[in-house]
Scaffold this motif. Sequence first.
Motif, PDB file in Angstrom:
ATOM      1  N   PRO A  51      12.830   1.410  -1.649  1.00 11.54           N
ATOM      2  CA  PRO A  51      12.453  -0.228  -1.821  1.00 11.54           C
ATOM      3  C   PRO A  51      13.875  -0.917  -1.709  1.00 11.54           C
ATOM      4  O   PRO A  51      13.764  -2.150  -0.993  1.00 11.54           O
ATOM      5  CB  PRO A  51      12.749   0.065  -3.856  1.00 11.54           C
ATOM      6  N   PHE A  52      14.865  -0.296  -1.285  1.00 13.85           N
ATOM      7  CA  PHE A  52      16.450  -0.858  -1.415  1.00 13.85           C
ATOM      8  C   PHE A  52      16.041  -0.901  -0.143  1.00 13.85           C
ATOM      9  O   PHE A  52      16.717  -1.817   0.519  1.00 13.85           O
ATOM     10  CB  PHE A  52      17.119   0.367  -1.684  1.00 13.85           C
ATOM     11  N   ILE A  53      16.168   0.487   0.949  1.00 15.32           N
ATOM     12  CA  ILE A  53      15.880   0.051   2.341  1.00 15.32           C
ATOM     13  C   ILE A  53      15.298  -1.142   3.015  1.00 15.32           C
ATOM     14  O   ILE A  53      15.600  -1.669   3.747  1.00 15.32           O
ATOM     15  CB  ILE A  53      15.353   1.486   3.196  1.00 15.32           C
ATOM     16  N   TYR A  54      13.542  -1.123   2.067  1.00 14.55           N
ATOM     17  CA  TYR A  54      13.091  -2.176   2.915  1.00 14.55           C
ATOM     18  C   TYR A  54      13.409  -4.007   2.217  1.00 14.55           C
ATOM     19  O   TYR A  54      12.781  -3.906   2.795  1.00 14.55           O
ATOM     20  CB  TYR A  54      11.619  -2.276   2.420  1.00 14.55           C
ATOM     21  N   THR A  55      14.142  -3.760   0.923  1.00  8.08           N
ATOM     22  CA  THR A  55      14.269  -4.706   0.517  1.00  8.08           C
ATOM     23  C   THR A  55      15.939  -5.513   0.673  1.00  8.08           C
ATOM     24  O   THR A  55      15.996  -6.882   0.261  1.00  8.08           O
ATOM     25  CB  THR A  55      13.808  -5.260  -1.086  1.00  8.08           C
ATOM     26  N   ASN A  66       0.701  -0.912  -0.290  1.00  7.32           N
ATOM     27  CA  ASN A  66       0.318  -0.077  -0.380  1.00  7.32           C
ATOM     28  C   ASN A  66       0.879   1.859  -0.175  1.00  7.32           C
ATOM     29  O   ASN A  66       0.626   2.418  -0.424  1.00  7.32           O
ATOM     30  CB  ASN A  66      -0.857  -0.003   0.855  1.00  7.32           C
ATOM     31  N   PHE A  67       1.971   1.808   0.764  1.00  4.50           N
ATOM     32  CA  PHE A  67       2.941   2.206   0.041  1.00  4.50           C
ATOM     33  C   PHE A  67       3.139   2.338  -0.553  1.00  4.50           C
ATOM     34  O   PHE A  67       3.939   3.347  -1.254  1.00  4.50           O
ATOM     35  CB  PHE A  67       3.907   1.952   2.171  1.00  4.50           C
ATOM     36  N   SER A  68       3.946   1.644  -1.134  1.00  7.61           N
ATOM     37  CA  SER A  68       4.190   1.571  -2.657  1.00  7.61           C
ATOM     38  C   SER A  68       3.462   2.021  -3.221  1.00  7.61           C
ATOM     39  O   SER A  68       3.732   2.765  -4.377  1.00  7.61           O
ATOM     40  CB  SER A  68       4.668   0.382  -3.115  1.00  7.61           C
TER      41      SER A  68
END
Length: 309
Positions: free
Chosen positions: A285-289, A63-65
């Motif tokens: 996206p990099f921080i989360y994955t 949802n955030f994405s």
Amino acid sequence: MNNVTSVTDFILLGFPELHGLKMPFFTMFVLMYLLSLTGHSMIIIVVLREPMLHTPMYFFLSNFSVAEICSTTAAIPKMLHNLLSGKNTICFACCMAQGFILFSMAAVEFITLTVMSFDRYVAICKPLLYTTIMTNELCLRLALVAWIGGFVIIISQSAVIWSYPYCGPNVIDHFFCDVGPVLRLACADTTLMELIGLLYGATIMWGSFGFSLISYACIISTIVGIPSATGRSKAFLTCASHLTVVSLFYLILMFMYLRPSTHGDTGVNKVVSLVCVSFIPMLNPFIYTIRNKDFKVAAGTMLRRKLHF
């Protein structure tokens, strides 16, 4: 006011000081936008396709994405088009719609980050009750609260801004229709609207930030109490990425909007806004994955499945 001609178009001034650096600037921000779009789209697709990621944390992350894609797409393509074409005009309705989308998506992101903090609190502090508390029904309701709440919070302010008379000049000293530069062009006293906007911003930002701080205070207290170093490390890593995003997001937006909106250094505002709508969405996206083993396993599984076909 009956004899005043209403403005039908605005001119987005953008970054006139770039001069000969337009093409490097354009190339850099095209790449950043494409990286952001690719990263967030990948999160959404992998979460949708892989059953192992059908959990509350990844549901809220997707949802955030979606909100991040909407906010960057509302601002960056128009900025890049203006930079390349040299035509800096934007119609009145388009300008108002752009501002509404950007600020409503920001409100959605604030609420979603708060919900994600609550999810991490339940996962770390009440692990035995996690599945009982974070049911599919509750997750859906919380997501709806974020989306509906974000739109409702912004629509009332946007309606007032739309209703102001704009009779010229029509030059917005920004690369998108930010509320401060737009209000400067209104042919009316906007003091009350500025005050209301400041109160709204303070309530939303400090309220959601305060809730996130309380959640993380409880999380840190629980992590410190875990006897094994491995357990502490694992628990911390599950929320480190979210804490990083929360810190970046709140600090930048608080700097931007928790002050009277028509004041401040315009050059600094433009640079900080550009970081907020371009660099941070690319980074998230990099921080989360990048250190998320579950996501990397799920993405690898999906990729192998595709290659077999």
